[in-house]
Design a protein around this motif. Structure first.
Motif, PDB file in Angstrom:
ATOM      1  N   LYS A  98       0.823  -1.219   0.000  1.00  0.00           N
ATOM      2  CA  LYS A  98       0.000   0.000   0.000  1.00  0.00           C
ATOM      3  C   LYS A  98       0.858   1.270   0.000  1.00  0.00           C
ATOM      4  N   ALA A  99       2.135   1.123  -0.356  1.00  0.00           N
ATOM      5  CA  ALA A  99       3.042   2.285  -0.369  1.00  0.00           C
ATOM      6  C   ALA A  99       2.631   3.287  -1.447  1.00  0.00           C
ATOM      7  N   PHE A 100       2.204   2.784  -2.613  1.00  0.00           N
ATOM      8  CA  PHE A 100       1.812   3.661  -3.727  1.00  0.00           C
ATOM      9  C   PHE A 100       0.482   3.174  -4.287  1.00  0.00           C
ATOM     10  N   LYS A 101      -0.414   4.112  -4.540  1.00  0.00           N
ATOM     11  CA  LYS A 101      -1.763   3.738  -5.003  1.00  0.00           C
ATOM     12  C   LYS A 101      -1.884   3.928  -6.516  1.00  0.00           C
ATOM     13  N   PHE A 102      -2.294   2.876  -7.202  1.00  0.00           N
ATOM     14  CA  PHE A 102      -2.560   2.950  -8.635  1.00  0.00           C
ATOM     15  C   PHE A 102      -4.048   2.701  -8.855  1.00  0.00           C
ATOM     16  N   THR A 103      -4.656   3.541  -9.676  1.00  0.00           N
ATOM     17  CA  THR A 103      -6.097   3.430  -9.920  1.00  0.00           C
ATOM     18  C   THR A 103      -6.424   2.196 -10.749  1.00  0.00           C
ATOM     19  N   LYS A 104      -7.444   1.456 -10.314  1.00  0.00           N
ATOM     20  CA  LYS A 104      -7.883   0.287 -11.081  1.00  0.00           C
ATOM     21  C   LYS A 104      -8.730   0.753 -12.263  1.00  0.00           C
ATOM     22  N   PRO A 105      -8.540   0.165 -13.445  1.00  0.00           N
ATOM     23  CA  PRO A 105      -9.360   0.537 -14.606  1.00  0.00           C
ATOM     24  C   PRO A 105     -10.828   0.193 -14.360  1.00  0.00           C
ATOM     25  N   LYS A 106     -11.708   1.052 -14.853  1.00  0.00           N
ATOM     26  CA  LYS A 106     -13.151   0.790 -14.722  1.00  0.00           C
ATOM     27  C   LYS A 106     -13.653   0.156 -16.019  1.00  0.00           C
ATOM     28  N   VAL A 107     -13.897  -1.149 -15.952  1.00  0.00           N
ATOM     29  CA  VAL A 107     -14.377  -1.884 -17.118  1.00  0.00           C
ATOM     30  C   VAL A 107     -15.655  -2.609 -16.710  1.00  0.00           C
ATOM     31  N   ALA A 108     -16.709  -2.427 -17.506  1.00  0.00           N
ATOM     32  CA  ALA A 108     -18.005  -3.026 -17.165  1.00  0.00           C
ATOM     33  C   ALA A 108     -17.962  -4.548 -17.243  1.00  0.00           C
ATOM     34  N   GLY A 109     -18.816  -5.175 -16.456  1.00  0.00           N
ATOM     35  CA  GLY A 109     -18.982  -6.624 -16.511  1.00  0.00           C
ATOM     36  C   GLY A 109     -17.752  -7.383 -16.062  1.00  0.00           C
ATOM     37  N   LEU A 110     -17.504  -8.503 -16.726  1.00  0.00           N
ATOM     38  CA  LEU A 110     -16.419  -9.399 -16.315  1.00  0.00           C
ATOM     39  C   LEU A 110     -15.159  -9.247 -17.166  1.00  0.00           C
ATOM     40  N   ASN A 111     -15.135  -8.258 -18.048  1.00  0.00           N
ATOM     41  CA  ASN A 111     -13.949  -8.033 -18.873  1.00  0.00           C
ATOM     42  C   ASN A 111     -12.863  -7.285 -18.100  1.00  0.00           C
ATOM     43  N   PHE A 112     -11.641  -7.402 -18.587  1.00  0.00           N
ATOM     44  CA  PHE A 112     -10.469  -6.784 -17.961  1.00  0.00           C
ATOM     45  C   PHE A 112      -9.842  -5.757 -18.894  1.00  0.00           C
ATOM     46  N   SER A 113      -9.076  -4.838 -18.312  1.00  0.00           N
ATOM     47  CA  SER A 113      -8.230  -3.934 -19.093  1.00  0.00           C
ATOM     48  C   SER A 113      -6.979  -3.655 -18.269  1.00  0.00           C
ATOM     49  N   PHE A 114      -5.825  -3.762 -18.900  1.00  0.00           N
ATOM     50  CA  PHE A 114      -4.564  -3.506 -18.190  1.00  0.00           C
ATOM     51  C   PHE A 114      -3.712  -2.417 -18.843  1.00  0.00           C
ATOM     52  N   SER A 115      -4.105  -1.950 -20.043  1.00  0.00           N
ATOM     53  CA  SER A 115      -3.261  -0.961 -20.730  1.00  0.00           C
ATOM     54  C   SER A 115      -3.234   0.367 -19.979  1.00  0.00           C
ATOM     55  N   GLY A 116      -4.374   0.762 -19.393  1.00  0.00           N
ATOM     56  CA  GLY A 116      -4.429   2.026 -18.649  1.00  0.00           C
ATOM     57  C   GLY A 116      -3.560   1.981 -17.403  1.00  0.00           C
ATOM     58  N   LEU A 117      -3.537   0.842 -16.745  1.00  0.00           N
ATOM     59  CA  LEU A 117      -2.708   0.676 -15.551  1.00  0.00           C
ATOM     60  C   LEU A 117      -1.228   0.793 -15.910  1.00  0.00           C
ATOM     61  N   LYS A 118      -0.856   0.147 -17.006  1.00  0.00           N
ATOM     62  CA  LYS A 118       0.529   0.183 -17.475  1.00  0.00           C
ATOM     63  C   LYS A 118       0.964   1.634 -17.753  1.00  0.00           C
ATOM     64  N   THR A 119       0.075   2.402 -18.395  1.00  0.00           N
ATOM     65  CA  THR A 119       0.368   3.811 -18.688  1.00  0.00           C
ATOM     66  C   THR A 119       0.472   4.624 -17.406  1.00  0.00           C
TER      67      THR A 119
END
Length: 340
Positions: free
Chosen positions: A199-220
């Motif tokens: 919990k040293a640094f907070k990164f926002t989780k992507p908001k994706v509807a339903g059961l799909n995932f997205s990781f490109s925004g987190l990487k950026t």
């Protein structure tokens, strides 16, 4: 005269590992993997180099698998191979070899979907791991894939959620590249995460509807965060590497667990099995153990040797298909974008 035992040769060549395994009635007799270290200096898999290495490795790897199993080619009941998905050049090597061998030995040829194999790896006969009962939810997490699959039978699977961009393994590797870690970075991030504060640094989780995932925004977001910190303190990565790795892993595991919780809620199925290279990650394994006690889930984690790409998982699908006489013919082709 062939033995009453069922001996399946599995061949896996979807990416950069050349693998062969022999299963006897679902039990692993050998499971050989040749890794390709050449890709490390490029920071990722180079398809042309991978296919060339497969051509060099496939004969000795299959020979070794046969020898370790203590059988001969004449004992084989069938040859199972990865049809896809994967890198086309790599798949072609395994497919061509499997077709030729099955034809030469006059035994059945069995095509295997790589993603299905990650899920059905749970059905390899293994005293240390329990097999999931149907129906169950499978989460396949690897360098190329992130999916949640409803599994109602060995060959009745429905994808109910998947990544819309990067796979989870890619998110780990690209984050590691930003931090100056080697390839693949996932195991190194996992190792360092155990030493840091999640919990040293907070990164926002992507908001994706339903059961799909997205990781490109987190990487950026991680890239921009590191660039900003380095402007203020050029030694930032060096001084905070364990905490950054712990925070990245905590965020990624959180994203996976949020979607699993939603999948359990929507389907009413609380049996969860994971597969794929990222299922070796200690963070996701710990989170699943915690979910067992907190939510009453029943979780299934494969043995480490069956998490990354391996041929035993191809052979178990071959075994299950062999029992159903579900064979391929010699016209079958490798398919890079094969769907589950």
């Amino acid at each position: 005269m062939r033995s009453k035992n069922t001996y399946i040769l599995g061949i896996e060549s979807s990416c950069d590992d050349t693998a062969a395994a022999i299963l006897c009635n679902g039990n692993v007799l050998s499971n050989v993997v040749a890794n390709q270290a050449i890709h490390q200096k490029y920071g990722g898999v180079v398809p042309e180099l991978a296919s060339r290495a497969h051509q060099q490795n496939i004969v000795p790897v299959v020979d070794q698998a046969i020898e370790q199993a203590g059988i001969s080619l004449a004992d084989l009941s069938a040859v199972a191979f990865t049809q896809g998905p994967g890198l086309m050049g790599s798949l072609l090597v395994g497919t061509s070899f499997a077709k030729s061998l099955a034809y030469g030995l006059d035994i059945p040829l069995i095509d295997v979907n790589h993603m299905q194999a990650h899920i059905l790896a749970h059905f390899i006969e293994n005293e240390d791991t329990e097999k999931p009962e149907f129906p169950f939810l499978a989460m396949t997490i690897s360098g190329g894939h992130t999916q949640i699959v409803r599994v109602d039978a060995h060959f009745k699977m429905t994808v109910i959620g998947e990544t819309i961009d990067d796979a989870v393994g890619e998110a780990f590797d690209k984050s590691g590249k930003i931090l100056g870690l080697g390839y693949p970075a996932g195991p190194e991030i996992d190792k360092r995460a155990k030493l840091g504060n999640p919990k040293a640094f907070k990164f926002t989780k992507p908001k994706v509807a339903g059961l799909n995932f997205s990781f490109s925004g987190l990487k950026t977001a991680i890239l921009y965060f590191i660039q900003k910190q380095l402007k203020e303190n050029p030694q930032f990565i060096e001084e905070n590497l364990d905490d950054v790795c712990a925070s990245i892993q905590y965020t990624i595991v959180g994203i996976l667990m949020d979607k699993l919780k939603l999948a359990v809620k929507e389907t009413g199925i609380n049996r969860i099995a994971i597969g794929g290279g990222v299922s070796a990650n200690s963070g996701i394994r710990d989170a699943l153990k915690e979910a067992e006690s907190r939510y009453g889930w029943k979780t299934f984690v494969p043995a480490f040797e069956f998490t990354t790409d391996n041929a035993a998982m191809i052979a178990i699908v071959g075994h299950l298909k062999y029992l159903e006489k579900n064979y391929a013919d010699q016209s079958i082709m490798a398919t890079a974008r094969l769907k589950l």
